[in-house]
Design an enzyme around this catalytic site. Structure first.
Site, PDB file in Angstrom:
ATOM      1  N   CYS A   3       0.862  -1.185   0.000  1.00  0.00           N
ATOM      2  CA  CYS A   3       0.000   0.000   0.000  1.00  0.00           C
ATOM      3  C   CYS A   3       0.899   1.236   0.000  1.00  0.00           C
ATOM      4  CB  CYS A   3      -0.980  -0.016   1.182  1.00  0.00           C
ATOM      5  SG  CYS A   3      -0.190   0.037   2.799  1.00  0.00           S
ATOM      6  N   ASN A   6       2.295   1.412   4.367  1.00  0.00           N
ATOM      7  CA  ASN A   6       2.626   0.135   5.041  1.00  0.00           C
ATOM      8  C   ASN A   6       2.335   0.201   6.546  1.00  0.00           C
ATOM      9  OD1 ASN A   6       5.529  -2.027   5.557  1.00  0.00           O
ATOM     10  ND2 ASN A   6       3.460  -2.606   5.072  1.00  0.00           N
ATOM     11  N   CYS A   8      -1.359   0.695   7.371  1.00  0.00           N
ATOM     12  CA  CYS A   8      -2.799   0.410   7.480  1.00  0.00           C
ATOM     13  C   CYS A   8      -3.176  -0.830   6.662  1.00  0.00           C
ATOM     14  CB  CYS A   8      -3.637   1.601   7.037  1.00  0.00           C
ATOM     15  SG  CYS A   8      -3.409   3.078   8.058  1.00  0.00           S
ATOM     16  N   ARG A   9      -3.349  -0.642   5.349  1.00  0.00           N
ATOM     17  CA  ARG A   9      -3.917  -1.731   4.551  1.00  0.00           C
ATOM     18  C   ARG A   9      -2.992  -2.929   4.376  1.00  0.00           C
ATOM     19  NH1 ARG A   9      -5.256   2.151  -0.340  1.00  0.00           N
ATOM     20  NH2 ARG A   9      -3.337   3.035   0.541  1.00  0.00           N
ATOM     21  N   SER A  10      -1.741  -2.685   3.983  1.00  0.00           N
ATOM     22  CA  SER A  10      -0.892  -3.847   3.667  1.00  0.00           C
ATOM     23  C   SER A  10      -0.469  -4.667   4.887  1.00  0.00           C
ATOM     24  CB  SER A  10       0.308  -3.454   2.796  1.00  0.00           C
ATOM     25  OG  SER A  10       1.167  -2.555   3.444  1.00  0.00           O
ATOM     26  N   ASP A 119      -8.359   3.816   1.083  1.00  0.00           N
ATOM     27  CA  ASP A 119      -7.361   4.188   2.088  1.00  0.00           C
ATOM     28  C   ASP A 119      -8.088   4.653   3.347  1.00  0.00           C
ATOM     29  OD1 ASP A 119      -5.385   5.300   3.616  1.00  0.00           O
ATOM     30  OD2 ASP A 119      -4.404   6.330   1.956  1.00  0.00           O
TER      31      ASP A 119
HETATM   32  P1  4NP Z   1      -1.792   2.800   4.051  1.00  0.00           P
HETATM   33  O1  4NP Z   1      -2.436   4.138   4.646  1.00  0.00           O
HETATM   34  O2  4NP Z   1      -1.241   3.162   2.698  1.00  0.00           O
HETATM   35  O3  4NP Z   1      -2.965   1.868   3.968  1.00  0.00           O
HETATM   36  O4  4NP Z   1      -0.722   2.365   5.041  1.00  0.00           O
HETATM   37  C1  4NP Z   1      -1.730   5.344   4.740  1.00  0.00           C
HETATM   38  C2  4NP Z   1      -0.860   5.546   5.786  1.00  0.00           C
HETATM   39  C3  4NP Z   1      -0.191   6.741   5.884  1.00  0.00           C
HETATM   40  C4  4NP Z   1      -0.391   7.737   4.943  1.00  0.00           C
HETATM   41  C5  4NP Z   1      -1.260   7.516   3.897  1.00  0.00           C
HETATM   42  C6  4NP Z   1      -1.927   6.311   3.785  1.00  0.00           C
HETATM   43  N1  4NP Z   1       0.279   8.984   5.070  1.00  0.00           N
HETATM   44  O5  4NP Z   1       0.006   9.879   4.256  1.00  0.00           O
HETATM   45  O6  4NP Z   1       1.124   9.128   5.952  1.00  0.00           O
END
Ligand code: 4NP
Length: 151
Positions: A3, A6, A8-10, A119
């Site tokens: 993702c 790294n 949240c989703r992944s 997201d």
């Molecule tokens: P992820 O979510 O891609 O599912 O881990 C996010 C985590 C952090 C951020 C964006 C999306 N960020 O902008 O810091």
């Protein structure tokens, strides 16, 4: 499992797939990474951890890392959460056979639709619950594919 951050989703996808692989006694290597460098070394987001923990999956020991070229040699399949992840991932390598390893994860459960796992970072807890169910269903399909490959 890839993702953006790294956190949240992944990592949720990694934890979910690891639990299913263990249940089905499949010896496969599973890891996750982010396309960005925003959260290298960070623990998963608390909401991701608690959503998984409530389902019996502990992802608190995972730490953020960035997707790199070597991952395209190390892994057979690379699952991304959304189209932006897809574009950022394939941009890391030039070889078409390596780029072909990258797949939108929801094409497992919704073939050919190129749907994204939303997201959940800037939203509330319910977003994490939705992500969990989307990934749980996709990983069920993946486990069946791998079992069929092995038999
Ligand atoms: P992820 O979510 O891609 O599912 O881990 C996010 C985590 C952090 C951020 C964006 C999306 N960020 O902008 O810091």
């Amino acid at each position: 499992m890839v993702c953006l951050g790294n956190i949240c989703r992944s990592p949720m996808a990694e934890g979910i797939l690891k639990q299913k692989a263990e249940k089905h006694k499949l010896a496969i290597e599973i890891d996750s990474a982010g396309t960005s460098d925003y959260h290298i070394g960070d623990k998963p987001d608390k909401r991701a951890s608690s959503t998984c923990f409530a389902k019996g999956i502990d992802i608190s020991n995972l730490r953020g890392r960035q997707l790199c070229k070597a991952d395209f040699d190390e892994f057979d399949r690379i699952f991304v959460m959304d189209f932006s992840n897809y574009e950022n991932s394939i941009a890391l390598v030039n070889e078409p056979e390596k780029q072909a390893k990258v797949e939108m994860i929801l094409n497992l459960s919704y073939p050919g639709e190129n749907r994204s796992v939303p997201d959940p970072y800037f939203g509330g807890d319910e977003g994490f619950e939705q992500v969990y169910h989307l990934l749980d269903n996709a990983c069920d399909v993946l486990i069946e594919q791998i079992k069929n490959e092995e038999s």
